[in-house]
Design a protein around this motif. Structure first.
Motif, PDB file in Angstrom:
ATOM      1  N   UNK A 145       0.831  -1.204   0.000  1.00 32.77           N
ATOM      2  CA  UNK A 145       0.000   0.000   0.000  1.00 32.77           C
ATOM      3  C   UNK A 145       0.866   1.255   0.000  1.00 32.77           C
ATOM      4  N   UNK A 146       1.955   1.219   0.769  1.00 29.16           N
ATOM      5  CA  UNK A 146       2.899   2.347   0.768  1.00 29.16           C
ATOM      6  C   UNK A 146       3.481   2.550  -0.630  1.00 29.16           C
ATOM      7  N   UNK A 147       3.895   1.461  -1.268  1.00 29.42           N
ATOM      8  CA  UNK A 147       4.456   1.555  -2.609  1.00 29.42           C
ATOM      9  C   UNK A 147       3.462   2.101  -3.614  1.00 29.42           C
ATOM     10  N   UNK A 148       2.207   1.672  -3.511  1.00 31.96           N
ATOM     11  CA  UNK A 148       1.171   2.157  -4.423  1.00 31.96           C
ATOM     12  C   UNK A 148       0.913   3.645  -4.206  1.00 31.96           C
ATOM     13  N   UNK A 149       0.822   4.059  -2.942  1.00 29.90           N
ATOM     14  CA  UNK A 149       0.527   5.459  -2.622  1.00 29.90           C
ATOM     15  C   UNK A 149       1.651   6.393  -3.060  1.00 29.90           C
ATOM     16  N   UNK A 150       2.889   5.956  -2.883  1.00 25.95           N
ATOM     17  CA  UNK A 150       4.017   6.799  -3.295  1.00 25.95           C
ATOM     18  C   UNK A 150       4.293   6.689  -4.789  1.00 25.95           C
ATOM     19  N   UNK A 151       3.963   5.537  -5.368  1.00 27.14           N
ATOM     20  CA  UNK A 151       4.214   5.342  -6.791  1.00 27.14           C
ATOM     21  C   UNK A 151       3.405   6.259  -7.678  1.00 27.14           C
ATOM     22  N   UNK A 152       2.184   6.598  -7.263  1.00 24.49           N
ATOM     23  CA  UNK A 152       1.350   7.472  -8.090  1.00 24.49           C
ATOM     24  C   UNK A 152       1.894   8.903  -8.125  1.00 24.49           C
ATOM     25  N   UNK A 153       2.819   9.221  -7.228  1.00 26.40           N
ATOM     26  CA  UNK A 153       3.422  10.555  -7.206  1.00 26.40           C
ATOM     27  C   UNK A 153       4.635  10.670  -8.115  1.00 26.40           C
ATOM     28  N   UNK A 154       5.082   9.556  -8.691  1.00 28.06           N
ATOM     29  CA  UNK A 154       6.337   9.534  -9.438  1.00 28.06           C
ATOM     30  C   UNK A 154       6.223  10.089 -10.860  1.00 28.06           C
ATOM     31  N   UNK A 155       5.137   9.849 -11.618  1.00 22.27           N
ATOM     32  CA  UNK A 155       5.123  10.252 -13.032  1.00 22.27           C
ATOM     33  C   UNK A 155       5.422  11.720 -13.298  1.00 22.27           C
ATOM     34  N   UNK A 167       1.253   1.972 -14.056  1.00 14.91           N
ATOM     35  CA  UNK A 167       2.431   1.121 -14.225  1.00 14.91           C
ATOM     36  C   UNK A 167       3.477   1.392 -13.150  1.00 14.91           C
ATOM     37  N   UNK A 168       3.748   2.682 -12.926  1.00 11.46           N
ATOM     38  CA  UNK A 168       4.781   3.034 -11.947  1.00 11.46           C
ATOM     39  C   UNK A 168       4.341   2.643 -10.540  1.00 11.46           C
ATOM     40  N   UNK A 169       3.072   2.882 -10.216  1.00 11.79           N
ATOM     41  CA  UNK A 169       2.574   2.515  -8.891  1.00 11.79           C
ATOM     42  C   UNK A 169       2.618   1.006  -8.690  1.00 11.79           C
ATOM     43  N   UNK A 170       2.312   0.258  -9.736  1.00 15.11           N
ATOM     44  CA  UNK A 170       2.334  -1.207  -9.634  1.00 15.11           C
ATOM     45  C   UNK A 170       3.749  -1.711  -9.389  1.00 15.11           C
ATOM     46  N   UNK A 171       4.719  -1.160 -10.104  1.00 11.69           N
ATOM     47  CA  UNK A 171       6.112  -1.568  -9.922  1.00 11.69           C
ATOM     48  C   UNK A 171       6.588  -1.212  -8.519  1.00 11.69           C
ATOM     49  N   UNK A 172       6.293   0.007  -8.086  1.00 11.61           N
ATOM     50  CA  UNK A 172       6.726   0.442  -6.754  1.00 11.61           C
ATOM     51  C   UNK A 172       6.097  -0.415  -5.663  1.00 11.61           C
ATOM     52  N   UNK A 173       4.814  -0.722  -5.806  1.00 10.40           N
ATOM     53  CA  UNK A 173       4.130  -1.563  -4.829  1.00 10.40           C
ATOM     54  C   UNK A 173       4.727  -2.967  -4.801  1.00 10.40           C
ATOM     55  N   UNK A 174       5.032  -3.515  -5.975  1.00 13.36           N
ATOM     56  CA  UNK A 174       5.597  -4.864  -6.045  1.00 13.36           C
ATOM     57  C   UNK A 174       6.970  -4.921  -5.381  1.00 13.36           C
ATOM     58  N   UNK A 175       7.791  -3.921  -5.656  1.00 17.42           N
ATOM     59  CA  UNK A 175       9.136  -3.889  -5.052  1.00 17.42           C
ATOM     60  C   UNK A 175       9.039  -3.777  -3.538  1.00 17.42           C
ATOM     61  N   UNK A 176       8.162  -2.903  -3.059  1.00 19.63           N
ATOM     62  CA  UNK A 176       7.997  -2.736  -1.610  1.00 19.63           C
ATOM     63  C   UNK A 176       7.505  -4.026  -0.958  1.00 19.63           C
ATOM     64  N   UNK A 177       6.567  -4.709  -1.604  1.00 18.25           N
ATOM     65  CA  UNK A 177       6.050  -5.965  -1.061  1.00 18.25           C
ATOM     66  C   UNK A 177       7.144  -7.028  -1.002  1.00 18.25           C
TER      67      UNK A 177
END
Length: 239
Positions: A12-22, A71-81
């Motif tokens: 969830x942290x990765x998803x929330x922060x990932x949407x801020x990256x683009x 895409x970016x949020x999914x990658x960030x969430x996967x890495x964090x998990x």
């Protein structure tokens, strides 16, 4: 099952922060020495948050720029998990989770523009050493701050030598090595070697395939970061 809540929270942290990256990825993906983007290719100013850094970049015409937020949020969430699953409830997990969004942003910018901006790499160097210093004094820490500091300095020195002898290796990679060396060094010298070698497999593969030479410009950053991620996985299981 005990780690499932940790993995879920990390995702969830990765998803929330990932949407801020683009948006910052689009703004930072410019040639060296050019100012950060504040407008679209047609010259329209970016809207939503003015010239800020949040959300995907859009101009007055409504067109969106930069990588897909999903895409970016999914990658960030996967890495964090994956980091949470490998590290477990250790103090350094907080450090890895805080660094992951910045690492994904760096990889995205390097792929797009072949650069690793100082505005990201230099603060990250200070942040990782301070955060690991805090983690080292907490119960259950799985690494050493001293070896992290030495790893940072030694890896950066080695990358500097490569920068001098190879035109395909940028000085941004040298500064990134300060961060990567600290992360890998946390788990010891064997992990520094393994993580660094894993990151170079891509460049070695391109050269062996004849698609790159000693003077080729290769975006090494994303693959050095991936190698460091592999090193963290291995180090967390070995410690």
């Amino acid at each position: 099952m005990e780690t499932l809540p940790i993995i879920t929270a990390a995702a969830l942290w990765g998803c929330a922060t990932g949407v801020l990256i683009p948006r910052p990825a689009y703004r930072l993906s410019v040639p060296f020495e050019e100012p950060w983007r504040s407008a679209c290719p047609a010259g329209h100013l970016l809207t939503g948050t003015g010239n800020g850094w949040l959300r995907r970049a859009r101009c007055a015409t409504g067109h969106a720029y930069g990588p897909s937020a999903l895409s970016v949020a999914s990658v960030t969430a996967a890495v964090c998990a994956l980091l949470a699953a490998a590290t477990g409830a250790r103090p350094e997990l907080v450090v890895w989770l805080l660094l992951t969004p910045a690492a994904v942003l760096l990889a995205t910018v390097d792929f797009a523009a072949h650069r690793l901006p100082d505005v990201l790499t230099l603060p990250l160097t200070a942040a990782v050493l301070v955060l690991l210093g805090v983690a080292a004094v907490l119960p259950g820490a799985g690494g050493s701050w001293t070896s992290a500091l030495l790893g940072s300095l030694v890896l950066a020195a080695c990358y500097f030598v490569l920068f001098l002898i190879s035109k395909g290796f940028g000085f941004g990679d040298v500064k990134l090595a300060l961060v990567l060396g600290a992360v890998l060094g946390w788990y010891g010298w064997a992990i520094v070697l393994v993580g660094t070698f894993a990151g170079y497999l891509y460049g070695i593969g391109l050269i062996l395939a004849g698609r790159a030479g000693r003077t080729s410009r290769i975006p090494f950053g994303p693959f050095l970061l991936a190698g460091t991620l592999a090193g963290v996985f291995l180090g967390s299981h070995a410690s």
